[in-house]
Design a protein around this motif. Structure first.
Motif, PDB file in Angstrom:
ATOM      1  N   GLU A 696      16.918  -9.105 126.012  1.00  0.00           N
ATOM      2  CA  GLU A 696      17.226  -7.983 126.589  1.00  0.00           C
ATOM      3  C   GLU A 696      15.953  -7.121 127.242  1.00  0.00           C
ATOM      4  O   GLU A 696      16.328  -6.430 128.480  1.00  0.00           O
ATOM      5  N   LYS A 706      13.241  -3.598 117.998  1.00  0.00           N
ATOM      6  CA  LYS A 706      14.001  -4.954 117.979  1.00  0.00           C
ATOM      7  C   LYS A 706      13.251  -5.991 118.984  1.00  0.00           C
ATOM      8  O   LYS A 706      13.365  -7.070 118.499  1.00  0.00           O
ATOM      9  N   TYR A 710      12.000  -9.613 117.646  1.00  0.00           N
ATOM     10  CA  TYR A 710      12.204 -10.860 118.272  1.00  0.00           C
ATOM     11  C   TYR A 710      10.914 -11.688 118.263  1.00  0.00           C
ATOM     12  O   TYR A 710      10.749 -12.989 117.893  1.00  0.00           O
ATOM     13  N   GLN A 775      17.908 -13.549 117.189  1.00  0.00           N
ATOM     14  CA  GLN A 775      19.237 -13.510 117.470  1.00  0.00           C
ATOM     15  C   GLN A 775      19.124 -12.905 118.829  1.00  0.00           C
ATOM     16  O   GLN A 775      18.372 -12.169 119.282  1.00  0.00           O
ATOM     17  N   GLN A 776      20.260 -13.552 119.904  1.00  0.00           N
ATOM     18  CA  GLN A 776      20.435 -12.763 121.148  1.00  0.00           C
ATOM     19  C   GLN A 776      20.534 -11.221 120.895  1.00  0.00           C
ATOM     20  O   GLN A 776      19.838 -10.595 122.078  1.00  0.00           O
ATOM     21  N   SER A 777      21.446 -10.932 120.407  1.00  0.00           N
ATOM     22  CA  SER A 777      21.844  -9.413 120.289  1.00  0.00           C
ATOM     23  C   SER A 777      20.772  -8.596 119.325  1.00  0.00           C
ATOM     24  O   SER A 777      20.631  -8.881 118.271  1.00  0.00           O
ATOM     25  N   ASP A 779      21.227  -6.068 117.937  1.00  0.00           N
ATOM     26  CA  ASP A 779      21.872  -5.415 116.541  1.00  0.00           C
ATOM     27  C   ASP A 779      21.909  -6.500 115.743  1.00  0.00           C
ATOM     28  O   ASP A 779      22.268  -6.085 114.370  1.00  0.00           O
ATOM     29  N   ASP A 780      21.965  -7.752 116.017  1.00  0.00           N
ATOM     30  CA  ASP A 780      21.978  -8.905 114.953  1.00  0.00           C
ATOM     31  C   ASP A 780      20.801  -9.108 114.314  1.00  0.00           C
ATOM     32  O   ASP A 780      20.818  -9.749 113.180  1.00  0.00           O
ATOM     33  N   SER A 808      26.238 -15.166 125.894  1.00  0.00           N
ATOM     34  CA  SER A 808      27.298 -14.478 125.732  1.00  0.00           C
ATOM     35  C   SER A 808      28.466 -14.243 126.844  1.00  0.00           C
ATOM     36  O   SER A 808      29.142 -13.698 126.964  1.00  0.00           O
ATOM     37  N   GLU A 811      31.890 -15.369 125.694  1.00  0.00           N
ATOM     38  CA  GLU A 811      32.148 -14.801 124.359  1.00  0.00           C
ATOM     39  C   GLU A 811      33.163 -13.714 124.439  1.00  0.00           C
ATOM     40  O   GLU A 811      33.203 -12.966 125.317  1.00  0.00           O
TER      41      GLU A 811
END
Ligand SMILES: *[C@@H]1O[C@H](CO)[C@@H](O)[C@H](O)[C@H]1NC(C)=O
Ligand SMILES: *[C@@H]1O[C@H](CO)[C@@H](O)[C@H](O)[C@H]1NC(C)=O
Ligand SMILES: *[C@@H]1O[C@H](CO)[C@@H](O)[C@H](O)[C@H]1NC(C)=O
Ligand SMILES: *[C@@H]1O[C@H](CO)[C@@H](O)[C@H](O)[C@H]1NC(C)=O
Length: 834
Positions: A696, A706, A710, A775-777, A779-780, A808, A811
């Motif tokens: 992101e 975050k 990552y 994780q991609q997101s 929030d995860d 995504s 998704e």
């Protein structure tokens, strides 16, 4: 299975791929006698994988949309054409028609019945010749009279490759006929006629694949070593999907590959801009994933460093090129000043033939072996003896590394008798033994190339130092030095207790300043022999303060000071002097005097982490055992957690920014780009360290804590696997797949001894945490507090990670389906994070 297919189909429809309009009729998979295919009609292979029909190149300009070609493409991805019949003779309208003659010749006719393209089939002539499009994408002409089985193939498209190698195809030479199969690029994405780039198998010496631009060699894969091409060790990491075949027989020398059962679509393509790419279709994201691309960097440019030159892609500071030990640049002046390394290197001491010995150059892509002599039947020992006995032999290497891995002994013998050309370091590369005069070698007649530790450290420290120094200089200029007692809480009196250090810090900085003369004294007047690193921004020296404490001294090159770097420098000094922690590198003092900008750091005895985890020398890798690696991971986590607690985002976590002290304790370094989270969140300056940057942040510049999580996750997985995410596009995917299938040992660094069962459990858990962090997101991903708790308290629950590579776009429907239909994703308990 079929429901998944439906979902994918509906997903396709939703996305409404704007590919070519395929409104015409499907004619099954076979073109039989008396039938024909007109523009708009298609053949589709039995399982639906491939389609044959007429098309206009997707990205052709409007003026050329009327150009029509007959081709074969992937049904799921109709913009990817893997074979074209009339490459250089397009039809100008939609009146083309493909017919099959009684003799079994395929003819492409234009509106007025002229032959635009012919398969030129000369043999054959059976009663019922037919052309069939197979599930492999091969268009095959055979006599189907006797039921098809055993039918003689009289022509097949796989024998006439365009720019794409599919599983089952091959490139190389037919030694009976002298015919050659090779790939040739499209001229451009809108023009399938043959472009300048060809990808061929060099069948002389030790076979390898070579990319040519016209008559010029552009890139080599490195010789085949029995398992993979010497310059592409990562081929070994996707051998679960593909089997490679290098065939050397009296009839042919060819390279090809086949897909293992259940493997996704894949293709090897030579692009119009001179790249070779291996692409794999990922159904869940409906996208082609790039598994490999060559040339991968500057060091892959053919002959970049000249004869006996050695290219190191990690050594930007020395313009990538150095000489093999025992050699020096043939024309030193252009080499140094203009970075012109084409003249290569010259031997320092003349050979004495029988008295010579060998230098082991570890972890390389073997040099051009076109003129080399190969004998597969001898042992490596015999090979060495043979080379020593023949005065024209300048180097040898095993021809087949067998199951022994990159550094293993292997078997067979390649002997080079002329210049060594196109030699480079590569992660997981092989060993090459270079002949040197006795005077250049140790007493046992064989010498190891020095591990590149100092150089690599130099590079990473130098860049850090560079930035720091620049910042310091700026600081020094900008900030008026005021006398103020130093606020030092934890220091063992390093600067304060030595006369050399002056307690006159800048109000913004907790670190004290130091005299230039003291710095000179500490470093032996910036003596060459004290240099431990060099970078684009400056030089790093080791030094000793009068107190006896060893320090690392970063001296910025004044001509390179820009405003941006000054800012970074100031920021780093601020960050580093205000954030003190056991797991962060400590800035001891700085110096600004006479135009100099210098930073003095605590000396980290063991340099940076990347030297060990990516070390080309097995012994370097083995010097960090599993327990130490887990401790290092925990230490980094605690250091980053501390930064996050004081609201600092590091932004550039990577192994070269993790330094190790004499107890192998990790310390996070390089705060030149760190940011204070609260007050300047909008800074648009992106820090991009490929491989470590959160998706992101790369895509939208969304910077949060975050992002560090990552990067930390990537670092964690690299520490455990010894592989670089940046150079291995399949890294995260492979890690995820192996972990999901409980194949932890597939992930672990092979350079270390196999862990005990309970240590294996700890590593398994650690990998799970790493996967959560990538994780991609955002929030995860867990917070660093959660990471530290998961890493230090074995009772804490760890959430079930999702596939970190999931894209995504489709998704949630597809990911829903995948987890509903794929038992694999359920065979681990998935307790939630608490
Ligand atoms: C193609 O097939 C159609 C229908 O079978 C026929 O009318 C036409 O003449 C054929 N065209 C050629 C060029 O053979
Ligand atoms: C078929 O033969 C003709 C004449 O020899 C030649 O011009 C053409 O390139 C050949 N076509 C193919 C596909 O080999
Ligand atoms: C191989 O030998 C040929 C002919 O002597 C020479 O032109 C060429 O440069 C050699 N190639 C390499 C890689 O040494
Ligand atoms: C020495 O090696 C060269 C090159 O491999 C070869 O041509 C020559 O025949 C060898 N000489 C002997 C005596 O084996």
């Amino acid at each position: 299975m079929s429901s998944m297919f439906l979902i994918i189909l509906s997903c396709m429809l939703l996305l409404s791929n704007s590919g070519r309009t395929t409104t015409g009729a499907e004619l099954g998979d076979t073109l039989g006698k008396g039938r024909n295919i007109t523009d708009g009609e298609r053949l589709v292979s039995a399982g639906g994988s491939f389609t044959l029909g007429f098309f206009s190149p997707a990205s052709s300009s409007s003026s050329s949309t009327s150009r029509r070609y007959l081709g074969i493409w992937f049904s799921v991805s109709d913009d990817v054409v893997c074979w074209v019949a009339n490459r250089d003779r397009p039809l100008t309208d939609t009146s083309g028609v493909l017919v099959i003659t009684d003799a079994g010749s395929l003819l492409l006719l234009d509106g007025s019945g002229h032959v635009v393209w012919s398969s030129n089939t000369t043999t054959g002539g059976g009663a019922s010749m037919a052309a069939q499009l197979l599930e492999s994408g091969n268009l095959v002409v055979s006599d189907r009279g006797n039921g098809g089985a055993g039918a003689v193939v009289v022509w097949q498209s796989f024998d006439h490759p365009c720019d794409t190698l599919l599983p089952g195809m091959k490139i190389g030479k037919n030694l009976w006929t002298g015919a050659e199969w090779y790939l040739s690029s499209w001229r451009s994405s809108g023009d399938p006629s043959p472009g300048n780039y060809r990808y061929r198998t060099d069948t002389k010496g030790m076979p390898e694949n070579v990319l040519w631009d016209g008559d010029g060699e552009v890139y080599r894969t490195g010789p085949w070593n029995g398992l993979w091409f010497s310059g592409i060790p990562e081929m070994g990491t996707y051998s679960d999907m593909f089997s490679y075949q290098l065939t050397v027989s009296p009839g042919e020398i060819t390279f090809g590959y086949s897909a293992n059962a259940g493997a996704p679509f894949s293709r090897l393509v030579v692009t119009g801009v001179g790249e070779v790419q291996r692409l794999v279709w990922e159904p869940s994201s409906r996208a082609w994933k790039n598994f490999f691309q060559g040339p991968r960097d500057l060091c892959d440019d053919y002959g970049k460093c000249g004869a006996f030159g050695l290219c190191d892609a990690g050594a930007a500071s020395t313009s990538f090129c150095s000489c093999v030990e025992g050699f020096t640049p043939a024309s030193p002046s252009p080499w140094k000043k203009m970075r012109d390394t084409s003249a290569g290197c010259r031997r320092d001491a003349a050979l004495g033939c029988a008295t010579d010995g060998f230098l082991a150059v570890r972890g390389v892509k073997l040099p051009d072996a076109h003129n080399a002599t190969v004998d597969k039947r001898v042992t490596v020992e015999e090979c060495r003896a043979r080379c020593l006995a023949n005065c024209s032999c300048v180097a040898y290497a095993p021809a087949d590394i067998g199951g022994g891995g990159g550094g293993g002994a292997g078997s067979g013998c390649i002997i080079w008798a002329d210049d060594l050309v196109d030699l480079r370091y590569v992660d997981g590369g092989q060993d090459l033994y270079v002949r040197l005069a006795k005077s250049e070698l140790g007493k046992d007649g064989i010498r190891q190339r020095r591990p590149p530790a100092a150089v690599v450290i130099g590079a990473s420290i130098a860049s850090v130092v560079g930035v720091l120094l620049i910042i310091l200089l700026v600081l020094l200029y900008v900030i008026r030095r005021r006398q103020r007692p130093r606020v030092s809480d934890d220091d063992a009196g390093v600067p304060a207790a030595t006369a050399a250090v002056h307690a006159r810090p800048n109000p913004a900085l907790a670190a004290p300043s130091i005299n230039l003369s003291s710095v000179k004294e500490a470093t032996g007047n910036f003596s060459e022999s004290n240099i431990i690193g060099r970078g684009g921004f400056g030089i790093v020296y080791q030094g000793k303060l009068p107190s006896g404490r060893k320090v690392a001294v970063k001296r910025l090159t004044q001509s390179l000071v820009t405003d941006k770097r000054k800012e970074d420098f100031i920021r780093e000094v601020e960050m580093m002097s205000n954030t003190r922690h056991a797991y962060l590198v400590e800035l001891l003092c700085y110096c600004q005097e006479g135009g100099e900008m210098i930073l003095v750091y605590e000396y980290m005895e063991n340099m940076s982490l990347d030297l060990y985890i990516f070390g080309e020398d097995r012994r370097l890798r083995a010097s960090l055992n599993w327990v130490q690696r887990l401790d290092i991971i925990r230490g980094i986590a605690i250091g980053v957690e501390y930064l996050h607690n004081v609201k600092v985002i590091h932004r550039d976590l990577k192994p070269s920014n993790i330094l190790l002290d004499d107890n192998w304790r990790p310390k996070v370094a390089d705060f030149g780009t760190a940011k204070l989270f609260i007050n300047d969140q909008t800074d648009p300056t992106l820090v991009l360290s490929a491989g470590y940057i959160a998706p992101e942040y790369a895509a939208q510049g969304n910077l949060t804590l975050k992002c560090d999580v990552y990067s930390f996750g990537v670092v964690l997985l690299e520490i455990i696997s010894g592989k670089r995410n940046r150079t291995l596009p399949t890294f995260l995917r492979h890690t995820w797949e192996s972990w999901k299938q409980h194949e932890i040992e597939d992930i672990l660094d092979l350079g270390l001894i196999k862990p005990e069962p309970d240590l294996l459990l700890g590593l398994d858990r650690c990998i799970q945490i790493g996967l959560l962090c990538v994780q991609q997101s955002p929030d995860d991903r867990p917070t660093m507090n959660q990471v530290v708790s998961m890493l230090t308290k074995y009772s804490s629950q760890i959430a079930m990670p999702k596939n970190p590579m999931i894209n995504s776009r489709c998704e949630p429907s597809v990911s829903q389906v995948v987890s509903d239909t794929e038992p694999a994703s359920h065979d681990r308990p998935g307790p939630s994070l608490n």
